[in-house]
Scaffold this motif. Structure first.
Motif, mmCIF file in Angstrom:
data_model
loop_
_atom_site.group_PDB
_atom_site.id
_atom_site.type_symbol
_atom_site.label_atom_id
_atom_site.label_comp_id
_atom_site.label_asym_id
_atom_site.label_seq_id
_atom_site.Cartn_x
_atom_site.Cartn_y
_atom_site.Cartn_z
ATOM 1 N N SER A 1 48.813 57.799 46.885
ATOM 2 C CA SER A 1 50.327 58.078 46.041
ATOM 3 C C SER A 1 51.401 58.933 47.313
ATOM 4 N N GLY A 2 50.761 59.640 48.061
ATOM 5 C CA GLY A 2 51.537 60.328 48.971
ATOM 6 C C GLY A 2 52.256 59.424 50.003
ATOM 7 N N SER A 3 51.543 58.401 50.398
ATOM 8 C CA SER A 3 52.146 57.275 51.153
ATOM 9 C C SER A 3 52.567 57.889 52.398
ATOM 10 N N TRP A 4 53.621 57.167 52.977
ATOM 11 C CA TRP A 4 53.724 57.289 54.325
ATOM 12 C C TRP A 4 54.661 58.766 54.540
ATOM 13 N N LEU A 5 55.392 59.283 53.714
ATOM 14 C CA LEU A 5 56.095 60.518 53.796
ATOM 15 C C LEU A 5 54.661 61.553 53.858
ATOM 16 N N ILE B 1 43.567 50.020 49.796
ATOM 17 C CA ILE B 1 44.192 51.175 49.364
ATOM 18 C C ILE B 1 45.615 50.615 49.945
ATOM 19 N N PHE B 2 46.786 50.743 48.913
ATOM 20 C CA PHE B 2 48.137 50.293 49.143
ATOM 21 C C PHE B 2 48.741 51.934 49.455
ATOM 22 N N TYR B 3 49.895 51.862 50.435
ATOM 23 C CA TYR B 3 50.670 52.796 50.399
ATOM 24 C C TYR B 3 52.209 52.138 51.013
ATOM 25 N N CYS B 4 53.070 52.800 50.690
ATOM 26 C CA CYS B 4 54.554 52.566 50.922
ATOM 27 C C CYS B 4 55.254 53.921 51.521
ATOM 28 N N PRO C 1 51.482 65.370 32.494
ATOM 29 C CA PRO C 1 51.626 64.756 33.952
ATOM 30 C C PRO C 1 52.878 64.553 34.484
ATOM 31 N N ARG C 2 52.847 65.014 35.730
ATOM 32 C CA ARG C 2 54.514 64.615 36.470
ATOM 33 C C ARG C 2 54.648 63.310 36.745
ATOM 34 N N SER C 3 53.565 62.633 36.912
ATOM 35 C CA SER C 3 53.991 61.043 37.525
ATOM 36 C C SER C 3 52.893 60.173 36.747
ATOM 37 N N LEU C 4 53.008 59.082 36.858
ATOM 38 C CA LEU C 4 52.097 58.075 36.126
ATOM 39 C C LEU C 4 50.674 58.098 37.229
ATOM 40 N N ALA C 5 51.039 58.256 38.565
ATOM 41 C CA ALA C 5 49.832 58.398 39.215
ATOM 42 C C ALA C 5 49.032 59.513 39.149
ATOM 43 N N PRO D 1 38.068 57.818 42.659
ATOM 44 C CA PRO D 1 39.420 58.073 42.229
ATOM 45 C C PRO D 1 40.297 57.014 42.639
ATOM 46 N N GLU D 2 41.081 56.537 41.762
ATOM 47 C CA GLU D 2 41.950 55.569 42.180
ATOM 48 C C GLU D 2 43.123 56.134 42.899
ATOM 49 N N VAL D 3 43.384 57.660 43.010
ATOM 50 C CA VAL D 3 44.559 58.026 43.842
ATOM 51 C C VAL D 3 43.674 58.582 45.119
ATOM 52 N N VAL D 4 44.268 58.177 46.133
ATOM 53 C CA VAL D 4 43.713 58.348 47.598
ATOM 54 C C VAL D 4 44.394 59.789 48.169
ATOM 55 N N THR D 5 43.680 60.671 48.638
ATOM 56 C CA THR D 5 44.247 61.887 49.465
ATOM 57 C C THR D 5 44.616 61.596 50.787
ATOM 58 N N PHE D 6 45.328 62.516 51.225
ATOM 59 C CA PHE D 6 45.680 62.493 52.700
ATOM 60 C C PHE D 6 44.364 62.521 53.513
ATOM 61 N N GLU D 7 43.547 63.518 53.077
ATOM 62 C CA GLU D 7 42.424 63.597 53.982
ATOM 63 C C GLU D 7 41.282 62.529 53.974
#
Length: 155
Positions: free
Chosen positions: A141-145, A113-116, A21-25, A40-46
């Motif tokens: 995990s994609g967050s603001w960017l 849902i947390f984002y940064c 995996p490329r990241s912990l997320a 899933p614990e990781v949220v998508t943009f959609e």
């Protein structure tokens, strides 16, 4: 002539890295996305875009960036609790939380849902929330960017 082991070990190492995996997320997504009946614990943009469009009040979106970053733009419907305050905030009594942050504290089973900016700090906030028993915690995990880039692009 080099030994077989000196040639084979680096090749095996390189092959194993291709599938890591490329990241912990990403690892968390694989670990937790297979739970029966849970999101899933990781949220998508959609998912975020749908929440924003529906103005869903049942899902709490928490921005953990610093105030100067928040001033540059936010995901609509989000609330602000800086990462440096997350652990303390999640441990505060309901009334004190509301007085300090300006919104009602969520329950441990509510979807939060947390984002940064890029996903690193939101992952840390997610980890803290999980450790404190917030079972409904998720991480964008994609967050603001990611949100800013995709929300501005034509659909």
């Amino acid at each position: 002539m080099p030994s077989f082991a000196s040639l084979a070990i680096p090749a095996l190492y390189q092959t194993s890295r291709q599938f890591a995996p490329r990241s912990l997320a990403a690892l968390r997504y694989v670990q937790f996305s297979s739970k029966v009946g849970s999101k899933p614990e990781v949220v998508t943009f959609e998912e975020i875009d749908t929440l924003v469009q529906k103005k869903d009040k049942d899902v709490i979106l928490i921005d953990v960036r610093e105030a100067n970053e928040v001033a540059q733009g936010v995901i609509p419907t989000s609330r602000h609790v800086p990462l440096g305050n997350i652990q303390e905030a999640l441990s505060l009594p309901d009334k004190e939380f509301e007085a300090r942050f300006g919104f009602k504290k969520f329950n441990k089973d509510d979807e939060v849902i947390f984002y940064c900016r890029s996903g690193k700090r939101s992952g840390m906030a997610f980890d803290m929330a999980k450790q404190l028993g917030y079972n409904g915690a998720r991480n964008y995990s994609g967050s603001w960017l990611d949100y800013e880039a995709k929300a501005k692009s034509p659909k």
